[in-house]
Write an enzyme that holds these catalytic residues in place. Structure first.
Site, PDB file in Angstrom:
ATOM      1  NE  ARG A  26     -16.023  22.283  98.635  1.00 29.47           N
ATOM      2  CZ  ARG A  26     -15.160  21.910  99.560  1.00 29.47           C
ATOM      3  NH1 ARG A  26     -14.445  22.811 100.202  1.00 29.47           N
ATOM      4  NH2 ARG A  26     -14.990  20.631  99.843  1.00 29.47           N
ATOM      5  CG  HIS A  65      12.663   7.269  76.525  1.00 32.46           C
ATOM      6  ND1 HIS A  65      11.694   8.247  76.463  1.00 32.46           N
ATOM      7  CD2 HIS A  65      13.281   7.286  75.322  1.00 32.46           C
ATOM      8  CE1 HIS A  65      11.741   8.842  75.281  1.00 32.46           C
ATOM      9  NE2 HIS A  65      12.697   8.274  74.566  1.00 32.46           N
ATOM     10  CE1 TYR A 135       7.473   9.675  81.514  1.00 37.73           C
ATOM     11  CE2 TYR A 135       6.269  11.709  81.183  1.00 37.73           C
ATOM     12  CZ  TYR A 135       6.790  10.532  80.694  1.00 37.73           C
ATOM     13  OH  TYR A 135       6.629  10.219  79.373  1.00 37.73           O
ATOM     14  CD  GLU A 146      18.693   9.348  77.352  1.00 35.32           C
ATOM     15  OE1 GLU A 146      17.607   9.924  77.300  1.00 35.32           O
ATOM     16  OE2 GLU A 146      19.756   9.824  76.918  1.00 35.32           O
TER      17      GLU A 146
END
Length: 186
Positions: A26, A65, A135, A146
């Site tokens: 499947r 980041h 993420y 940040e």
């Protein structure tokens, strides 16, 4: 039976997660996350946020980041479509791999993910057009905490596989690390 094969990388705490899909006539079922099974790999927090990126053009670089304490976060990065060269940079003060980086290919076909602990920066370069990443974050995004490292930081000397393309205005403006940078104290 575990649906994940966990392999340590050269950066302490950064784990490569190989998913084991169940395949039959499947199609397939692939477990993307299991708190109990991934605790062994180092995921100990809740899933506070889930983000999805779609990057149109091959060669695009996003990153590098991270979030500073007290909202430093773990991330579990998976590729849902296309392929990326995924990069983790160890920024943890006192780490034996401080300012070293690790990279691996994540793709929709190889079922590989990276578990990135707090104190590490993350970025990627798309290897195919129309690439999508998922993420899972252990902490909420907090713009006041940040931070980022420029993708061309000479102290890192990241060997991007393609010429760097399509940096966002924000990513292009990230600064180089100051000479006195001693890392992130967690």
């Amino acid at each position: 039976m575990s649906r994940f094969i966990v392999t340590a990388t050269p950066l302490p705490g950064v784990m490569q997660i190989q998913r084991q899909p169940l395949v039959d006539a499947r199609g397939a079922l692939t477990r993307l996350f299991c708190a109990q099974e991934l605790a062994v790999a180092g995921w100990h927090g809740p899933i506070a946020q889930i983000n999805h990126t779609h990057t149109v053009q091959r060669g695009t670089v996003r990153g590098l980041h991270y979030q500073r304490p007290p909202v430093a976060e773990a991330k579990l990065i998976s590729c849902l479509r296309g392929a990326v060269w995924d990069v983790v940079v160890d920024l943890r003060a006192g780490s034996p791999s401080f300012l070293r980086w690790y990279a691996t290919e994540l793709s929709a076909d190889n079922h590989t993910a990276l578990l990135i602990p707090p104190g590490c920066a993350h970025g990627f370069q798309t290897l195919q057009d129309d690439t999508e990443l998922l993420y899972l974050h252990s902490a909420l995004y907090c713009p006041d905490y940040e931070a980022a490292v420029h993708v061309s930081e000479p102290r890192l000397a990241i060997a991007w596989p393609l010429p760097i393309a399509n940096l966002s205005t924000r990513d292009a403006a990230h600064t180089l690390l100051p000479p006195e940078f001693a890392g992130i104290a967690l």
